[in-house]
Design an enzyme around this catalytic site. Structure first.
Site, mmCIF file in Angstrom:
data_model
loop_
_atom_site.group_PDB
_atom_site.id
_atom_site.type_symbol
_atom_site.label_atom_id
_atom_site.label_comp_id
_atom_site.label_asym_id
_atom_site.label_seq_id
_atom_site.Cartn_x
_atom_site.Cartn_y
_atom_site.Cartn_z
ATOM 1 N N HIS A 1 0.239 -37.785 -8.601
ATOM 2 C CA HIS A 1 1.343 -38.327 -9.585
ATOM 3 C C HIS A 1 0.626 -39.360 -10.582
ATOM 4 O O HIS A 1 1.255 -39.782 -11.627
ATOM 5 C CB HIS A 1 3.396 -38.157 -8.455
ATOM 6 C CG HIS A 1 3.949 -38.054 -9.078
ATOM 7 N ND1 HIS A 1 5.012 -37.208 -9.441
ATOM 8 C CD2 HIS A 1 3.738 -35.994 -8.391
ATOM 9 C CE1 HIS A 1 5.216 -35.697 -8.930
ATOM 10 N NE2 HIS A 1 3.728 -35.486 -8.462
ATOM 11 N N HIS B 1 -0.214 -28.695 -2.364
ATOM 12 C CA HIS B 1 0.786 -27.757 -1.353
ATOM 13 C C HIS B 1 0.656 -26.963 0.198
ATOM 14 O O HIS B 1 1.304 -26.246 0.798
ATOM 15 C CB HIS B 1 1.318 -26.951 -2.239
ATOM 16 C CG HIS B 1 1.809 -26.981 -3.633
ATOM 17 N ND1 HIS B 1 2.496 -25.663 -4.958
ATOM 18 C CD2 HIS B 1 2.364 -28.292 -4.300
ATOM 19 C CE1 HIS B 1 3.031 -27.355 -5.581
ATOM 20 N NE2 HIS B 1 2.570 -28.204 -5.248
#
Length: 752
Positions: free
Chosen positions: A117, A285
């Site tokens: 992020h 993920h």
């Protein structure tokens, strides 16, 4: 586990009854967003919003840096024991803290998300965002709804930062944490580089026009068609306050195919192609989980709005203990794999091993659950196992006609995924760092095409005697002062200080796409470049001791020689500082599509704007100055000097306020500030102004807003007045030369 099924087209759910909360958000789909409040007293920008904001050229002043002007991060980093740092990071990864317990016995997933992020804010259109300055520590990014709980991740790193101090920047530490996290899970990364220097106040970046978190209306022009809409430039995210896309689907509508459209656009705006995008999502993920065990209305305000006693931590949660198994980060409750702490191919095995049905998380967010599945997913804190779950955007990786074949191939060939993710992750973390010459540390891999590689210097460089002789040849070549200056400016002005791309090094002005950019006047380059190439070839063929000069160096030297001549023609002797060392890149090492985003929409220094562009010219000029790392005085003196040199695009006379064009002087400022001239918009030419003699009405000059802003804007006028003074004629020449050299050397990181 059920056998693999060939199709998951039924994963697109019906659209009825799938409206999510109006305040839904990625990594926080059910937490109420803050409401901006009008502040008082009003600023000058509030009173006069159309006035150009020059202050953005003076952000990050050295006075705000507690380390001082003399601090050199590259030198301090050399004192760092990187292996000891890595060992401490690995120990931290599994050392659970009572105030924020780890999932599955490790903080790896949290740190990967933090690094991702931080880097994922980068956008290609203007090079802004990214992880290169540690901006995640500051507003608004530290309080974006997509970054819930990352305040805890950075706080977990504080003992490491405190121990190693100035030898490791926050920017490097935030990114290194994610890389070490992957290695702790058994993944072999492609490499890593340090070298990011911290900023000390928030960056001023336009992340969107919306005035609430999760707004999308302004960046899409109000359209509701999520499968056929175009994101406005330069934005890199679909939604205000998110890094990329809403994981529940566009505007919270759980449509995997529509989500794939958003994914492709937003990741493309971070310079990722389809394979890199799929690799990042699949790989990212493979580890960790999302957090949504309860309702989002139990989560408190973000860090910037939290009460002072929380000491910079936000999102205090009143659900259960508010931490561990009671952590609410996203409102989504998804664990992707059976091995959330170890690198594996479990993500794709599960994605393709089941059919999926739409459901709601305990936090009331849209997600998918495997049909007819056993509870095979481990609980992070030893509770009962769970059924497999996926985000809406995970299903996109299966049903999209482009992502689907890619991920199916990786299902059968996991080694290809490993390589693709390793390279995509490395690119994600380093995309905004500029050329590899800025990289530090022992783990730097071979240069990649996206790093805009240039060859190393492999020959002796020219000395002062050679430079003097070459200047004479340049001035005797038949090329005019204007041609030499414009060619040098065209090469150097491609630089962007945001992501450290472009510039004169590499000599890419002679290559595609830059050679054909309208702003560079290709027909003029066709005249100038062959002459310069011949001078370089002749010198290199005859020079002793193997000395050579690159075309990149000669282009810059040509500008230097021309400016020295122009100063002499104006009655001043100056020496334009020149340092050789640039090399010439090849076309095969130049990604045409990647370089295309560097093409300027406007360059006020050349009085150029693309036809049809309606943005205020003076705003675009200041933006260009920002990219070139210029201050307001530097911008001012460069425009004035370049107008005196008569170097406008296309030979335009706008702003050439002098009776002696081509001679370097302060005439631009003297005549701009002459009160006997009255300015009015032209009745025949768009964006042009005419300066007429107040007494006779005779036209003296023509100008654009790029010129008149230096008399209109109070800040810029104050600077222009300095350069118009009788006692500052020489100062204007000296300051112009210094600013010129700064632009020429913007990409010479080897000189820092």
């Amino acid at each position: 586990m059920p056998p693999n099924t060939p199709d998951a087209s039924d994963a697109r759910p019906p659209q009825a009854d799938t409206e999510t909360h109006s305040h839904s958000e990625s990594e926080n789909p059910v937490i109420e967003s803050p409401k901006p409040k009008a502040h008082a007293p009003l600023t000058n920008q509030d009173w006069w919003p159309d006035q150009v904001d020059v202050s953005r050229l003076h952000k990050q002043p050295i006075e705000g840096n507690p380390l001082g002007a003399g601090f050199n991060y590259a030198e301090e980093f050399q004192k760092l024991d990187v292996e000891a740092l890595r060992a401490d990071m690995l120990e931290l990864m599994t050392s659970s803290q009572d105030w924020w317990p780890r999932d599955y016995g490790t903080y790896a997933g949290l740190f990967i998300r933090m690094s991702w992020h931080a880097a994922g804010t980068y956008r290609i259109f203007d090079g802004r965002g990214g992880a290169g300055q540690g901006a995640q520590r500051f507003a608004p990014i530290n309080s974006w709804p997509d970054n819930v709980s990352l305040d805890k991740a950075r706080r977990l790193l504080w003992p490491i930062k405190q121990k190693y101090g100035n030898k490791i920047s926050w920017a490097d530490l935030i990114i290194f944490a994610g890389n070490v996290a992957l290695e702790s899970a058994g993944f072999k990364t492609f490499g890593f580089a340090f070298g990011r220097q911290d900023i000390w106040e928030p960056e001023e970046i336009l992340w969107g026009q919306e005035d609430t978190w999760l707004g999308t209306d302004k960046r899409y022009g109000g359209t509701n068609d999520s499968t056929n809409r175009e994101l406005a430039n330069p934005y890199g995210a679909t939604t205000m306050g998110l890094i990329y896309v809403n994981p529940e689907g566009p505007e919270g509508k759980p449509d995997p195919l529509a989500a794939a459209h958003d994914i492709r656009e937003t990741f493309g705006r971070m310079a990722m192609n389809d394979e890199e995008t799929a690799a990042l999502i699949v790989g990212g993920h493979t580890l960790g989980k999302t957090h949504g065990p309860g309702p989002g209305d139990l989560v408190g305000p973000e860090p910037e709005a939290a009460p002072i006693e929380q000491q910079g931590l936000g999102w205090k949660c009143a659900f259960g203990s508010g931490k561990g198994s009671d952590t609410i980060t996203s409102g989504l409750e998804v664990v992707w794999t059976t091995t959330p702490t170890k690198w594996s191919n479990s993500y794709l095995e599960i994605l393709y091993g089941y059919e999926w049905e739409l459901t709601k998380s305990p936090g009331d967010a849209w997600q998918f659950e495997a049909k007819d599945a056993e509870a095979i997913i481990p609980d992070p804190f030893g509770g009962p196992p769970r059924k497999p779950t996926m985000l809406v955007t995970d299903i996109s990786m299966r049903v999209d006609p482009i992502y689907g074949p890619i991920t199916r191939r990786w299902l059968e060939h996991p080694e290809e995924l490993n390589e693709a993710f390793a390279k995509a992750w490395y690119k994600l973390l380093h995309r905004d760092m500029g050329p590899i010459s800025r990289y530090l540390g022992p783990w730097i891999p071979e240069p990649q095409l996206w790093q805009d590689p240039v060859p190393d210097v492999d020959h002796p460089l020219v000395d002062e005697q050679d430079i003097a002789a070459l200047k004479e040849k340049l001035l005797d070549s038949g090329l005019s002062v204007q041609q030499l200056v414009k060619t040098a400016w065209s090469a150097a002005a491609s630089f962007r200080g945001t992501d450290k791309r472009g510039g004169a090094n590499g000599g890419r002005l002679r290559l595609q796409p830059q050679r054909n950019w309208e702003v560079n006047e290709p027909s003029e380059l066709d005249k100038a470049l062959p002459v310069l190439e011949r001078i370089a070839q002749d010198f290199n063929a005859s020079a002793s001791d193997g000395k050579k000069i690159s075309l990149a160096d000669l282009i810059v030297l040509g500008g230097s020689a021309a400016i020295e001549k122009a100063a002499r023609d104006g009655g001043y002797e100056v020496k334009v500082h020149f340092v050789a060392g640039r090399t010439d890149a090849s076309q095969e090492n130049t990604d045409v599509d990647s370089f295309a985003v560097l093409e300027p929409r406007a360059d006020g220094f050349r009085n150029f704007v693309r036809p049809g562009d309606k943005a205020p010219l003076e705003q675009l000029l200041v933006d260009k100055a920002y990219f070139l790392n210029l201050t307001a005085p530097e911008m001012t003196v460069l425009v004035g000097g370049l107008r005196a040199l008569n170097t406008n695009h296309g030979g335009s006379k706008h702003g050439v306020f002098t009776a002696n064009p081509g001679a370097l002087s302060n005439d631009f400022f003297v005549n701009l500030l002459d009160m006997s001239t009255e300015w009015k918009p032209s009745e025949t030419a768009e964006n042009v102004y005419e300066g007429r003699d107040r007494r006779t009405g005779q036209t003296r000059w023509t100008a654009t807003a790029n010129d008149l802003v230096f008399g209109s804007n109070s800040v810029l006028r104050a600077v222009a007045e300095v350069y118009a003074q009788e006692d500052n004629k020489a100062k204007m020449i000296e300051d112009f030369v210094a600013a010129w050299v700064k632009v020429m050397n913007n990409d010479r990181f080897d000189l820092d």
